[in-house]
Design a protein around this motif. Structure first.
Motif, short mmCIF file in Angstrom:
data_model
loop_
_atom_site.label_atom_id
_atom_site.label_comp_id
_atom_site.label_asym_id
_atom_site.label_seq_id
_atom_site.Cartn_x
_atom_site.Cartn_y
_atom_site.Cartn_z
N ASP A 1 0.81 -1.21 0.00
CA ASP A 1 0.00 0.00 0.00
C ASP A 1 0.85 1.27 0.00
N THR A 2 0.48 2.23 -0.87
CA THR A 2 1.23 3.48 -0.93
C THR A 2 1.07 4.31 0.34
N ASN A 3 0.14 3.95 1.20
CA ASN A 3 -0.01 4.68 2.46
C ASN A 3 0.80 4.07 3.59
N ILE A 4 1.50 2.99 3.32
CA ILE A 4 2.32 2.36 4.36
C ILE A 4 3.58 3.18 4.57
N ASP A 5 3.85 3.48 5.80
CA ASP A 5 5.04 4.26 6.15
C ASP A 5 6.30 3.47 5.81
N GLY B 1 0.45 7.88 6.12
CA GLY B 1 1.81 7.76 6.60
C GLY B 1 1.96 7.10 7.96
N LEU B 2 0.89 6.48 8.47
CA LEU B 2 0.95 5.86 9.80
C LEU B 2 1.23 4.36 9.74
N GLY B 3 1.42 3.82 8.54
CA GLY B 3 1.69 2.40 8.43
C GLY B 3 0.46 1.53 8.57
N ILE B 4 -0.72 2.10 8.26
CA ILE B 4 -1.97 1.35 8.34
C ILE B 4 -2.75 1.55 7.04
#
Length: 533
Positions: free
Chosen positions: A27-31, A151-154
């Motif tokens: 996921d591109t939102n994973i930190d 950017g929170l790894g979730i």
């Protein structure tokens, strides 16, 4: 300055390489893997340079989509996505994929690292402003997006655009107040080289821009936020303009690590891959011509057609061609350069001799100075601020430091003079500017049309912002482009970018929650929250 910039680029490139390497894991939102001692000033540099220097993003977001959508340019095969309305989630999704995976991750982390750190109070404020600016481009193109959990790894939830805008206004207000010349010096700042007062004005001017987005959805809030921004202190001259001064380098496409972002990515997109550079559209040329706009003779040129190339090796044939044709030819919205085909014209070019100007030569192009690889990217200008103040005064009353007419005139003058910021750009004489102002006064009953048509011209080369302002204002009135031989996939001008497939696949639970607000389907004909009829 170049040595300093080069050092920052090297550090930024290291960050970008590590982040792009992490993207393949999901996921591109994973930190990405976080360093325990990352320098937030370098993260700031990364976010700033990528905004206008990343060819991957700027070619697709500006050259392929938003500039054709607002009918600034047409003609190139690459303009077909936004000009003829060919729906490509891959084209629309690059901004999302690249930004969440690199510059947004960096600026989010930079804000976190500097929060409540007394020795980095100003750096924190600058990063907060940059975070708002970066996310504003995202939400204005897509609508609801991951914001508070990005950017929170979730698997991040999608915040509504209304919630995001409320956060923008809070952040910009707080960051402007937080900035203090007696506190830390800001390093790594490409925009203003650490000038704290300049950042205050940028924060407030950005606040004004975003406030005016709400004139259709919530005019009361738009008025309140616009007044707060003005009272806090916005741009007052062209010296305040927020810009990135790029180097004279043609950024390569898909470079390993995507680390070369020193040149202007928008300029590079006009000459990338041997493509035919986009031409001015007929509506844009008609607007300049019908008002005797002095910018026309400086901005609009004819060159010997040279696909690919660069803006410094083109042969100017404008004067001998105009001597025969008497005027410029553009490309109609929805058309390619070879449509409305022009027969060859025999001319004599000084220093070259006899030349046969073919169809492609006769279709007008942006002048060399506009497209140089070291052309500045103008993020937010004094001209835009004055034109927004003209509209705010017309809509909300005389509490913005002048009349609608005075702001309108200042905005036009500033827009003409800002061309001198480009290497090789003209300084338009005051006599020409005054003649234009006298012949193009603000007319009662047409205020919104005239103000926003001038914004349309002023925002040339800033496709995403021109697209946002056109959608929120409705001006100029644009007729959808059509191509008889190659019909597009929309009968109207699309109103937003569709989400990338990866988000639907990897963040499906949260993705499906945003669909009801779009009418149940992720369509580019849906409207973002503030873009209501």
């Amino acid at each position: 300055m170049k040595t300093h910039l080069y050092k920052m680029l090297l550090a930024a490139g290291i960050i970008l390489f590590s982040i792009s390497s992490c993207k393949k894991f999901g996921d591109t939102n994973i930190d990405p893997t976080r360093s325990s001692n990352m320098d937030p000033s370098v993260q700031l540099t990364t976010a700033q340079l990528r905004f206008s220097g990343d060819l991957n993003v700027n070619e697709r977001t500006s050259f392929m989509m938003t500039m054709p959508l607002v009918q600034h340019i047409a003609g190139s095969y690459s303009n077909r996505w936004g000009g003829i309305y060919f729906n490509s989630p891959n084209v629309m999704g690059v901004l999302w994929e690249d930004s969440y995976g690199s510059d947004l991750v960096n600026i989010i982390d930079a804000v976190k690292r500097t929060t409540d750190v007394a020795a980095q109070s100003n750096l924190n404020a600058v990063c907060r402003i940059m975070k708002v600016y970066s996310f504003a481009r995202m939400t204005d193109l897509y609508g609801d997006i991951p914001y508070s959990e990005a950017g929170l790894g979730i698997k991040a939830k999608f915040d509504t655009q209304a919630e995001i805008y409320d956060s923008f206004f809070r952040e910009l207000t707080a960051a402007s107040v937080q900035l203090n010349t007696a506190r830390d010096a800001v390093k790594g700042d490409i925009f203003y080289n650490g000038d704290i007062n300049a950042w205050k004005k940028f924060a407030n001017s950005l606040h004004l821009r975003l406030a005016m987005r709400l004139v259709k959805i919530n005019p009361t809030k738009a008025k309140t936020e616009a007044q707060l921004a003005f009272n806090a202190g916005v741009f007052t001259s062209n010296a305040d303009i927020c810009k990135t001064v790029h180097e004279d380098i043609q950024n390569p496409y898909e470079e390993v690590g995507k680390g070369n972002i020193k040149g202007n990515g928008v300029s590079a997109s006009f000459f990338n891959g041997g493509a035919v550079p986009g031409r001015f559209t007929t509506p844009f040329l008609n607007q300049l011509n019908s008002t005797n706009d002095p910018r026309m003779k400086y901005m609009v040129k004819n060159y010997v057609d040279l696909p690919g190339g660069n803006p410094l090796n083109r042969i100017d044939i404008t004067e001998p061609l105009l001597a025969v044709t008497g005027g410029y030819f553009g490309v109609n919205p929805g058309n390619y350069i070879w449509d409305d085909f022009k027969s060859a014209i025999a001319i004599t070019v000084p220093g070259v001799g006899a030349y046969s100007a073919l169809n492609n030569d006769q279709k007008a192009q942006p002048a060399n100075f506009l497209l140089r690889f070291n052309a500045p990217f103008l993020h937010l200008t004094y001209a835009e601020v004055e034109l927004l103040l003209a509209e705010a005064t017309f809509r909300f009353g005389a509490t913005f430091g002048g009349t609608a007419s005075s702001h309108y005139q200042k905005g036009i003058e500033a827009a003409m003079l800002q061309l001198s910021l480009f290497p090789g750009g003209p300084t338009i004489p005051s006599t020409e500017i005054n003649a234009f102002l006298q012949g193009n006064a603000l007319i009662a009953g047409r205020e919104l049309e005239l103000i926003n048509t001038q914004l349309w011209i002023t925002l040339f080369l800033n496709g995403p912002e021109a697209y946002a302002n056109w959608r929120r204002s409705g001006f100029p009135v644009l007729t959808p482009g059509t191509n008889a031989e190659e019909p597009g996939e929309s009968l109207t001008i699309p109103r937003r970018f569709e989400y990338p497939y990866t988000e639907e696949e990897q963040n499906r639970v949260n993705f499906e929650k945003v669909l009801p607000a779009l009418g149940g389907v992720d369509s580019w004909n849906g409207r973002v929250w503030w873009d209501k009829l």
